[in-house]
Design a protein around this motif. Structure first.
Motif, mmCIF file in Angstrom:
data_model
loop_
_atom_site.group_PDB
_atom_site.id
_atom_site.type_symbol
_atom_site.label_atom_id
_atom_site.label_comp_id
_atom_site.label_asym_id
_atom_site.label_seq_id
_atom_site.Cartn_x
_atom_site.Cartn_y
_atom_site.Cartn_z
ATOM 1 N N LEU A 23 0.828 -1.195 0.000
ATOM 2 C CA LEU A 23 0.000 0.000 0.000
ATOM 3 C C LEU A 23 0.868 1.253 0.000
ATOM 4 O O LEU A 23 1.933 1.290 0.612
ATOM 5 N N GLY A 24 0.398 2.291 -0.676
ATOM 6 C CA GLY A 24 1.104 3.553 -0.712
ATOM 7 C C GLY A 24 0.896 4.344 0.566
ATOM 8 O O GLY A 24 -0.011 4.056 1.363
ATOM 9 N N PRO A 25 1.716 5.366 0.788
ATOM 10 C CA PRO A 25 1.624 6.175 2.004
ATOM 11 C C PRO A 25 0.253 6.795 2.224
ATOM 12 O O PRO A 25 -0.218 6.874 3.359
ATOM 13 N N ALA A 26 -0.396 7.247 1.151
ATOM 14 C CA ALA A 26 -1.710 7.875 1.304
ATOM 15 C C ALA A 26 -2.723 6.888 1.880
ATOM 16 O O ALA A 26 -3.521 7.239 2.757
ATOM 17 N N ARG A 27 -2.697 5.646 1.402
ATOM 18 C CA ARG A 27 -3.626 4.632 1.911
ATOM 19 C C ARG A 27 -3.283 4.266 3.346
ATOM 20 O O ARG A 27 -4.184 4.079 4.181
ATOM 21 N N LEU A 28 -2.004 4.182 3.651
ATOM 22 C CA LEU A 28 -1.596 3.861 5.021
ATOM 23 C C LEU A 28 -2.039 4.958 5.983
ATOM 24 O O LEU A 28 -2.477 4.668 7.102
ATOM 25 N N ARG A 29 -1.926 6.202 5.552
ATOM 26 C CA ARG A 29 -2.375 7.303 6.404
ATOM 27 C C ARG A 29 -3.873 7.223 6.658
ATOM 28 O O ARG A 29 -4.350 7.520 7.755
ATOM 29 N N LYS A 30 -4.626 6.812 5.639
ATOM 30 C CA LYS A 30 -6.070 6.693 5.795
ATOM 31 C C LYS A 30 -6.411 5.584 6.787
ATOM 32 O O LYS A 30 -7.332 5.716 7.609
ATOM 33 N N ILE A 31 -5.686 4.468 6.726
ATOM 34 C CA ILE A 31 -5.927 3.362 7.658
ATOM 35 C C ILE A 31 -5.604 3.786 9.080
ATOM 36 O O ILE A 31 -6.367 3.507 10.021
ATOM 37 N N LEU A 32 -4.482 4.477 9.248
ATOM 38 C CA LEU A 32 -4.116 4.960 10.583
ATOM 39 C C LEU A 32 -5.136 5.974 11.085
ATOM 40 O O LEU A 32 -5.499 5.969 12.276
ATOM 41 N N PHE A 33 -5.624 6.821 10.194
ATOM 42 C CA PHE A 33 -6.644 7.800 10.565
ATOM 43 C C PHE A 33 -7.895 7.100 11.090
ATOM 44 O O PHE A 33 -8.440 7.450 12.146
ATOM 45 N N GLY A 34 -8.371 6.082 10.334
ATOM 46 C CA GLY A 34 -9.567 5.362 10.755
ATOM 47 C C GLY A 34 -9.383 4.663 12.084
ATOM 48 O O GLY A 34 -10.261 4.720 12.965
ATOM 49 N N LEU B 217 -1.158 -1.184 -18.117
ATOM 50 C CA LEU B 217 -0.199 -0.535 -19.005
ATOM 51 C C LEU B 217 1.235 -0.756 -18.544
ATOM 52 O O LEU B 217 1.525 -0.725 -17.344
ATOM 53 N N GLU B 218 2.119 -0.950 -19.481
ATOM 54 C CA GLU B 218 3.534 -1.052 -19.163
ATOM 55 C C GLU B 218 4.139 0.346 -19.080
ATOM 56 O O GLU B 218 3.790 1.236 -19.843
ATOM 57 N N GLY B 219 5.051 0.522 -18.143
ATOM 58 C CA GLY B 219 5.739 1.794 -18.016
ATOM 59 C C GLY B 219 4.992 2.853 -17.253
ATOM 60 O O GLY B 219 5.433 4.008 -17.203
ATOM 61 N N VAL B 220 3.861 2.502 -16.649
ATOM 62 C CA VAL B 220 3.099 3.462 -15.854
ATOM 63 C C VAL B 220 2.921 2.889 -14.450
ATOM 64 O O VAL B 220 2.263 1.863 -14.276
ATOM 65 N N ASP B 221 3.529 3.536 -13.477
ATOM 66 C CA ASP B 221 3.399 3.116 -12.082
ATOM 67 C C ASP B 221 2.282 3.939 -11.454
ATOM 68 O O ASP B 221 2.367 5.166 -11.387
ATOM 69 N N ARG B 222 1.225 3.271 -11.005
ATOM 70 C CA ARG B 222 0.069 3.996 -10.471
ATOM 71 C C ARG B 222 0.178 4.284 -8.977
ATOM 72 O O ARG B 222 -0.751 4.838 -8.377
ATOM 73 N N SER B 223 1.281 3.973 -8.347
ATOM 74 C CA SER B 223 1.425 4.187 -6.906
ATOM 75 C C SER B 223 1.118 5.639 -6.542
ATOM 76 O O SER B 223 1.739 6.565 -7.058
ATOM 77 N N GLY B 224 0.151 5.816 -5.647
ATOM 78 C CA GLY B 224 -0.193 7.150 -5.183
ATOM 79 C C GLY B 224 -0.992 7.988 -6.164
ATOM 80 O O GLY B 224 -1.219 9.167 -5.915
ATOM 81 N N ARG B 225 -1.440 7.403 -7.280
ATOM 82 C CA ARG B 225 -2.147 8.189 -8.284
ATOM 83 C C ARG B 225 -3.455 7.519 -8.684
ATOM 84 O O ARG B 225 -3.526 6.302 -8.768
ATOM 85 N N THR B 226 -4.444 8.335 -8.936
ATOM 86 C CA THR B 226 -5.788 7.853 -9.248
ATOM 87 C C THR B 226 -6.344 8.647 -10.427
ATOM 88 O O THR B 226 -5.634 9.455 -11.047
ATOM 89 N N LEU B 227 -7.627 8.450 -10.719
ATOM 90 C CA LEU B 227 -8.297 9.201 -11.774
ATOM 91 C C LEU B 227 -8.140 10.706 -11.559
ATOM 92 O O LEU B 227 -7.952 11.472 -12.509
#
Length: 386
Positions: free
Chosen positions: A138-149, A323-333
């Motif tokens: 999990l990325g830092p943003a998701r981890l922060r959300k889990i800790l927040f909850g 997709l190859e060459g695109v890392d989605r870590s920390g990024r969304t729509l």
């Protein structure tokens, strides 16, 4: 009312081979399983339920069984009485975190016995529970959300007298070192939006995501676009609507603060994609989902409804992950909006970008700005490429 052990009716349902059943005093309920195989502890459990179900040795699964459910959770009700109640989506996200992460690991633990160091180690090693992401860290943003909850649950336990202090409050903040920025670069965008969108995106998703990337509109605004909003003479959209979490139409996010409309200019590429749509199809929603319903005569009919933002978000993430060459870590729509803002600032300057993005302050435009080396050189040349 204060109850004692004499007020608790007990039933050894399985004759010394299982748990004791009780009738909680003060409640008009039938027999309930105490989960205890000892009569004394079963009575103590019943008395705790009569007093609200809380005790110093309560387990997380007992305390949080209804947590983040708006209709059942006292914490949620306390927040809803404030001046800025949170959206149903907010509570749903936290409920998913509780079910997917917190309860499977910590449900059987006494809340007061959870050590912050152990919790922190567990948190940093979490992987996604989504099958399509195949145990990705999990990325830092998701981890922060889990800790927040988790922190909110333990804070509420302190408020309810379960413990004197929240041990999770001592956990260090989850930093963003190594976290991918909330944007996409040029090469990634070119890979996501080739000349033939169907090579990457099925059905109408290519047009939906291209509009988001090209105009910088919020996903809620893209979902609400109709052909009647298209102004070919200006090569842009006149935007007055958005959708809510349920896909129902509403005004713009800024409607309550004076900005009830804005325009979204498009590139030649997007204009050409729009021109490919046959004239007889250019009415109603640009992109839509089909929903089966019933008319006044009771006959089943299919109608077009706006695409829900959460549905679009899942489709986008699933497509990018392929997709190859695109890392989605920390990024969304929503990162497409960040990328558009960065491009607008580079090409036209911050003031023009703020108008196109519909930002009320320059500070918000700055938050969405993620320039790379090429952007900085181009800005130094006044937006020119050469």
């Amino acid at each position: 009312m204060e109850f004692t052990a004499k007020d608790v009716r007990t039933w050894d349902k399985t004759k010394d081979r299982g748990v004791w059943y009780v009738k909680v005093p003060g409640r008009e309920e039938g027999w309930k399983s105490s989960g205890e195989d000892n009569k004394a502890t079963a009575i103590a459990w019943a008395l705790r339920q009569a007093q609200g179900g809380y005790s110093e040795n309560i387990k997380l699964e007992e305390f949080a069984k209804d947590f983040f459910l708006p209709s059942k959770c006292s914490y949620v009700r306390s927040r809803e009485t404030g001046s800025k109640p949170r959206s149903p989506k907010h509570w749903h996200e936290l409920r998913v975190i509780l079910i997917d992460y917190l309860l499977p690991k910590w449900g059987k633990y006494q809340m007061s016995a959870v050590l912050p160091g152990t919790f922190h180690d567990w948190l940093l090693n979490l992987t996604s529970t989504r099958k399509e992401l195949d145990k990705r860290p999990l990325g830092p943003a998701r981890l922060r959300k889990i800790l927040f909850g988790a922190t909110k649950i333990w804070d509420w336990a302190v408020f309810k007298g379960v413990m004197s202090a929240n041990p999770l409050q001592t956990i260090p903040k989850i930093g963003s070192v190594g976290e991918r920025r909330d944007s996409f670069n040029r090469d990634e965008l070119l890979g996501m939006f080739p000349d033939d969108l169907s090579k990457v995106w099925p059905d109408q998703w290519g047009l939906y995501f291209l509009i988001a990337a090209d105009t910088g509109l919020r996903p809620q605004e893209v979902s609400a676009l109709q052909w009647e909003d298209w102004r070919p003479e200006h090569r842009g959209f006149y935007v007055t609507r958005a959708v809510d979490d349920h896909g129902e139409m509403k005004g713009l996010k800024t409607s309550g603060r004076g900005a009830k409309a804005k325009v979204a200019l498009v590139s030649n590429f997007l204009a050409e994609e729009l021109d490919k749509v046959p004239q007889d199809k250019r009415h109603g929603l640009l992109v839509s989902r089909k929903v089966k319903t019933f008319n006044e005569a009771g006959k089943a009919v299919v109608v077009c409804k706006p695409i829900r933002v959460d549905t679009a978000g899942k489709a986008f993430c699933a497509g990018v992950d392929r997709l190859e060459g695109v890392d989605r870590s920390g990024r969304t729509l929503y990162s497409l909006r960040h990328a558009a803002n960065t491009r607008f600032v580079t090409e036209r300057g911050a003031d023009a970008a703020r108008v196109r993005m519909g930002h009320k302050t320059s500070g918000m435009t700055d938050r969405y700005d993620h320039p790379d080396e090429e952007d900085l050189f181009r800005r130094a040349r006044g937006g020119r490429k050469d």
